[in-house]
Design an enzyme around this catalytic site. Structure first.
Site, PDB file in Angstrom:
ATOM      1  N   LYS A  39      50.886  27.538  77.161  1.00 15.91           N
ATOM      2  CA  LYS A  39      49.980  26.388  77.093  1.00 15.91           C
ATOM      3  C   LYS A  39      49.758  25.875  78.514  1.00 15.91           C
ATOM      4  CE  LYS A  39      49.521  22.582  73.802  1.00 15.91           C
ATOM      5  NZ  LYS A  39      50.290  21.665  72.960  1.00 15.91           N
ATOM      6  N   VAL A  40      48.491  25.798  78.896  1.00 15.76           N
ATOM      7  CA  VAL A  40      48.127  25.481  80.284  1.00 15.76           C
ATOM      8  C   VAL A  40      47.163  24.294  80.278  1.00 15.76           C
ATOM      9  CG1 VAL A  40      47.028  26.416  82.364  1.00 15.76           C
ATOM     10  CG2 VAL A  40      48.314  27.950  80.859  1.00 15.76           C
TER      11      VAL A  40
END
Ligand code: G3P
Length: 218
Positions: A87-88
């Site tokens: 998750k960015v």
């Protein structure tokens, strides 16, 4: 439509898994902190424990906010389990990192998305999931569900393969509104998922069925 649970609480993840409708899990640093999970090794072990409960994608968020740091951290997270999705955050370095990960076989979820333009960039960079936060938009008198409609339409029009993962869901009604908008995935707290079970006519109907059965069978 896939159902993810938005928590790092293992008991709640197990309860949703036992219901038989769970397709994955999303976490974030706040949800990990809420469970008291701290320290690199504990955090990694916690992600592994989640992956052992659920046979589906598990989003694990990077803490670094610079490109190099995100790449290093994302590689470590992705190595923990094949179901981990990195998750960015939606930032300039985040978009560069998503592009890098997509070219190097690491799946991503672009988080903290609040506009169609951000969602367009995430798809262009090759994100596997985009996470529009609908509850936080509602919190500031904006319309979170409308954002889901707009992103779904845009992705369909251009044929982007990025999945729309409606996040920051606060209620069962939010889930149904996202279903109507065509979200590929919702991620919600257990309470919102279990809320879908409830209807007073179901309870009343069941009571009548049991009463009628007992009249002839007791
Ligand atoms: O998936 C994102 C979510 O955890 C944020 O939810 O309720 O903190 O806005 P909330």
């Amino acid at each position: 439509m896939k159902f993810f649970i938005d928590t790092a609480n293992l008991e709640q993840i197990q309860e949703a898994q036992d219901l038989g409708v769970l397709d994955g899990v999303t976490t974030n640093p706040s949800l990990m902190a809420k469970e008291g999970i701290a320290g690199d090794e504990n955090i990694k072990n916690h992600y592994k424990a989640i992956c052992e409960i659920v046979d589906g994608d598990v989003s694990a968020e990077v803490i670094a906010i610079d490109f190099e740091g995100m790449i290093a951290e994302g590689k470590v997270l992705a190595d923990l389990h094949p179901n981990i999705v990195v998750k960015v955050p939606m930032t300039k370095d985040g978009i560069k990192a998503i592009k890098y990960f997509s070219e190097n076989g690491i799946r991503t979820n672009c988080t903290l998305v609040f506009s169609p333009g951000q969602a367009l960039l995430a798809a262009k960079a090759g994100a596997d999931y985009v996470s529009p936060f609908i509850g936080r938009l509602d919190d500031i008198s904006s319309d979170g569900v409308q954002l889901i409609y707009k992103i779904v339409d845009m992705y369909n029009y251009y044929g982007f393969e990025t999945q729309v993962l409606a996040a920051s869901i606060r209620s069962s009604q939010h889930i149904m509104q996202c279903a109507e908008a065509g979200a590929d995935v919702i991620t919600a707290p257990l309470s919102a998922i279990l809320g879908l079970l409830k209807h007073p006519l179901t309870d009343i109907g069941l009571e009548i069925f049991l009463k009628d059965y007992k009249k002839l069978n007791s």
